[in-house]
Design a protein around this motif. Sequence first.
Motif, PDB file in Angstrom:
ATOM      1  N   ASN A 102       0.837  -1.190   0.000  1.00  0.00           N
ATOM      2  CA  ASN A 102       0.000   0.000   0.000  1.00  0.00           C
ATOM      3  C   ASN A 102       0.876   1.246   0.000  1.00  0.00           C
ATOM      4  O   ASN A 102       2.062   1.180   0.332  1.00  0.00           O
ATOM      5  N   TRP A 142      -3.066   1.623  -5.452  1.00  0.00           N
ATOM      6  CA  TRP A 142      -3.099   3.065  -5.728  1.00  0.00           C
ATOM      7  C   TRP A 142      -3.139   3.266  -7.242  1.00  0.00           C
ATOM      8  O   TRP A 142      -2.134   3.181  -7.930  1.00  0.00           O
ATOM      9  N   HIS A 161      -9.279  -3.503   2.175  1.00  0.00           N
ATOM     10  CA  HIS A 161     -10.467  -3.518   3.034  1.00  0.00           C
ATOM     11  C   HIS A 161     -11.673  -2.803   2.452  1.00  0.00           C
ATOM     12  O   HIS A 161     -12.792  -3.062   2.860  1.00  0.00           O
ATOM     13  N   HIS A 162     -11.452  -1.904   1.490  1.00  0.00           N
ATOM     14  CA  HIS A 162     -12.617  -1.158   0.971  1.00  0.00           C
ATOM     15  C   HIS A 162     -12.881  -1.436  -0.501  1.00  0.00           C
ATOM     16  O   HIS A 162     -13.590  -0.675  -1.157  1.00  0.00           O
ATOM     17  N   ASP A 180     -11.984   4.948  -0.596  1.00  0.00           N
ATOM     18  CA  ASP A 180     -11.712   4.801   0.832  1.00  0.00           C
ATOM     19  C   ASP A 180     -12.285   5.935   1.679  1.00  0.00           C
ATOM     20  O   ASP A 180     -11.674   6.367   2.649  1.00  0.00           O
ATOM     21  N   TYR A 183     -12.950  -1.090   9.315  1.00  0.00           N
ATOM     22  CA  TYR A 183     -11.954  -0.024   9.219  1.00  0.00           C
ATOM     23  C   TYR A 183     -12.627   1.326   9.463  1.00  0.00           C
ATOM     24  O   TYR A 183     -13.770   1.539   9.066  1.00  0.00           O
ATOM     25  N   TYR A 192      -6.397  -6.443  10.926  1.00  0.00           N
ATOM     26  CA  TYR A 192      -5.679  -5.671   9.911  1.00  0.00           C
ATOM     27  C   TYR A 192      -4.780  -4.687  10.656  1.00  0.00           C
ATOM     28  O   TYR A 192      -5.263  -3.850  11.409  1.00  0.00           O
ATOM     29  N   HIS A 248      -0.968  -2.232  10.849  1.00  0.00           N
ATOM     30  CA  HIS A 248      -0.127  -1.354  10.010  1.00  0.00           C
ATOM     31  C   HIS A 248       1.316  -1.238  10.522  1.00  0.00           C
ATOM     32  O   HIS A 248       1.539  -1.093  11.719  1.00  0.00           O
TER      33      HIS A 248
HETATM   34  O1  REL Z   1      -4.011   2.288   5.333  1.00  0.00           O
HETATM   35  C1  REL Z   1      -5.161   1.993   5.003  1.00  0.00           C
HETATM   36  O2  REL Z   1      -5.701   0.996   5.377  1.00  0.00           O
HETATM   37  C2  REL Z   1      -5.922   2.851   4.037  1.00  0.00           C
HETATM   38  O3  REL Z   1      -5.736   4.147   4.252  1.00  0.00           O
HETATM   39  C3  REL Z   1      -5.589   2.488   2.617  1.00  0.00           C
HETATM   40  O4  REL Z   1      -5.958   1.210   2.404  1.00  0.00           O
HETATM   41  C4  REL Z   1      -6.305   3.379   1.658  1.00  0.00           C
HETATM   42  O5  REL Z   1      -7.348   2.686   1.179  1.00  0.00           O
HETATM   43  C5  REL Z   1      -5.476   3.983   0.559  1.00  0.00           C
HETATM   44  O6  REL Z   1      -4.326   3.290   0.309  1.00  0.00           O
HETATM   45  C6  REL Z   1      -6.201   4.179  -0.699  1.00  0.00           C
HETATM   46  O7  REL Z   1      -7.342   4.290  -0.854  1.00  0.00           O
END
Ligand code: REL
Length: 853
Positions: A204, A246, A272-273, A331, A376, A423, A425
Amino acid sequence: MKNRQINNQLFILFLFFAARTFAQQTSGITENIISDDKGFPIVSKEGKVADLFYDPSENVAVIRAAKDLQNDIHKVTGKLPNLFATETSGEFEINIGTVGTSKQIDKLISSKKINAKDLKGKWEIFVITTVENSKSKSKKQLIIAGSDRRGTIYGIYELSKQLGVSPWYYWNDVPVKKRSSAYVIPGYFASGEPKVKYRGIFINDEEPAFGTWARTKFGDINSKMYENMFELLLRLRANYLWPAMWGKAFNEDDPLNPKVADEYGIVMGTSHHEPMMRAQKEWGNHRKEYGNGEWNYHTNKDALLKFWEDGFNRNKNYDNLVTMGMRGDGDEPMSDLGSAEANFKLLEKIMQDQRKIIEKVTQKPAKETPQLWALYSEVLDYYDQGMKVPDDMTILLCDDNWGNVRRLPYLDAKKHLGGYGMYYHVDLHGAPRAYQWLNMTQIPHMWEQLQLTYNYGVDKIWILNVGDLKPNEYPKDFFLNMAWNPTSFTQDNLENYTVKFAEEHFGKTNAKEIAEIINLYCKYNSRVSAEMMNHKTYNLQSGEFLQVRDSYLALETRALRQFLTLDEAYKDTYKHIVLHPVRAMANLYDMYYAVAMNHKLADEKNLKANYWADYADECFARDAEYTEDYNLNISGGKWNHMMDQTHIGYKSWDEPKEGNIKPTVYRITPEEAKTGGYIFEEKNGVVAMEAEHFFENKNSKDTKWTVIPDLGRTLSGIALMPYTQKTEGAFINYQFKLKNNPTSIKVHFFFDSTLPFKKGGHNIKTYIDKNDSKTIGINRDLTWANNYTKMYPAAAARLVEKVETFKLPTNQNGNYTLTIEPLDPGIVLYKVVVDNGGYEETYLKMDESPYKK
Ligand code: REL
């Protein structure tokens, strides 16, 4: 006879339990099963290499991985084994197969050479063991058997790893550990089932770094690139991927992508979206074909359902874990229907409709397709407000983007049948500030949150947002290891894990030191992210900033010292995962410290501000050089662009679009420069003042107060110069504030160890607010007569200390001025410390107290 039978049975039972125990121990971090000379010869001491074979009906993903094993044996030993799709006539064979697919493995189970319970009906388990060949007792087989295709693949890669091919060989350029012979120690090695079912990563925030790297190297983020990623996942015993999204559409950008994922055996999902296996970008690509309506279920339901059906239909033959539900376009939260209930009722409906599509396309009940619903951001509120989720669907809980889990199942509540996922990060493009450049996560925090996660029953999915993957290799490795067996990690063995990670990359000799460096830099980085830090983050006045900056520079020195003595073969790898992150972040600390010093000194109209301005500029330039070095020089430029992420000069959550912004520094002209004017404050019962930080001074007719930079133990010395002239009328004074109004005070004066080169030595007159004046001889006794007791010790200490107690005037409100009049030339003052009860004997004679100017 009967007794013998019982004994035999007992022995078999013993073997069985021994094997079980071993199985439990080996799950997670495994034991060494390779030896140079004992057991089954993969390559014997005489140079004979065993054949590899698999059943012709074996799954393509297993066959592909078997080819990797063939190549890995070659890379390690220089001998290329044969690989056959049938049993061979060789003396030693490595039999690779999956239960239910491989006839050979099934036979071994029927003949009880492999324990059925270890494999049958199990998820991703493998067994490695040696057996006698069914056809000839003199022939031996090494068995790599899996409960399913990934189980077999994990078994293959376990052997590769133990032979000396790191899972990271491609991504971190880890050299293969060569050996001339390799044997598998006799035994029965079973992996145990993974404790978390789906373990994966999300690529991501992949621009500009990862994206530009992939386009430069592979032409795009395409199947050629993904092959390397799939392989890494499997070698780390992961099984699941959310691909880069992206402005990207995994299934369309390169139609080979999903096919290749399947050929590797990877379970695909979408972020997730992005529901129903369709990237958000696909909506942009095809919107017109679906009537050009909005991404809004209220207004454009039929088109959206068709869009999802087409996408799901396209991917139906692959191994998927399908993201369900819906958020707003890109998102964002969905448009508000006025009440929480209306919002989640709509979402419930959307999911029911999506499940109907799944049933229609697969012709099977929806529950047979694994699905997740991600809680989320605002979606967690719907869940908290009672939204109903189908029983079989996994609820994907989330962290707060920073590694703190937001919600866990209630321990006393009825367990949701579809189970829970997490999920998590280690990278974020979001608020309050993106962190995307280097690894900013420390393992102890990750472990602490993930053990909590697992202990609350979250074991269906663990997925990690790894950003560009590259600078996050270490936390990613930990996350996936922990996902395999969370309970094998405790607060006490985290360090062992890092040592093992280092050992896998660099061998035993350097592992401990490397592990310490890695752990320290992660700890330092988790204090504040690079993007969040600036010249105000740490307290300059208290010495905190100097301390953290110096610690980072010390760490850099350790890393560089190790780099210089490291075997050439490891140097590229070391740069990726140790030297670059350490030195780049140390440089950032150095830069922001320089900026802080510059601002402070410029404020004080101190000419030294200019030195720190240049210093900060040099650090900024060095940052670009480090980036270039990483991009262009590691492994001959293989990672070009991987360090392109902007990381200096953030003003909002998002990166500055113009790239790194050089911090503002100020320069002082000689005309603007001012000295003196310092007023000190008591801290911890003392006022410690560097001599050059005086309040006022007066020169004598032919002399000038002169700072001699860096002289002495700390900042500098100050003296009336030239020494050939008289000092009459000159003084220097120090202003300070005490927290109370004591009636007397002790003062420590520190001078250079000047010898009494003129008869009578050197003397000062000193007083506080014109009260209680004293004359102090600094060096009268530093004579030959006292050479061992006074003169040499002072010379070796390069310091003379004089202590005097003064009566203090009353009604001063704590404000005082200490004045020093040199009665002779040649006196160098270093420091003055006023002791209001807190003086401690330290070698550097106390840190300077806070001051205003
Ligand atoms: O970190 C996240 O989970 C989100 O902000 C991203 O998944 C987000 O969807 C973004 O990269 C693009 O839409």
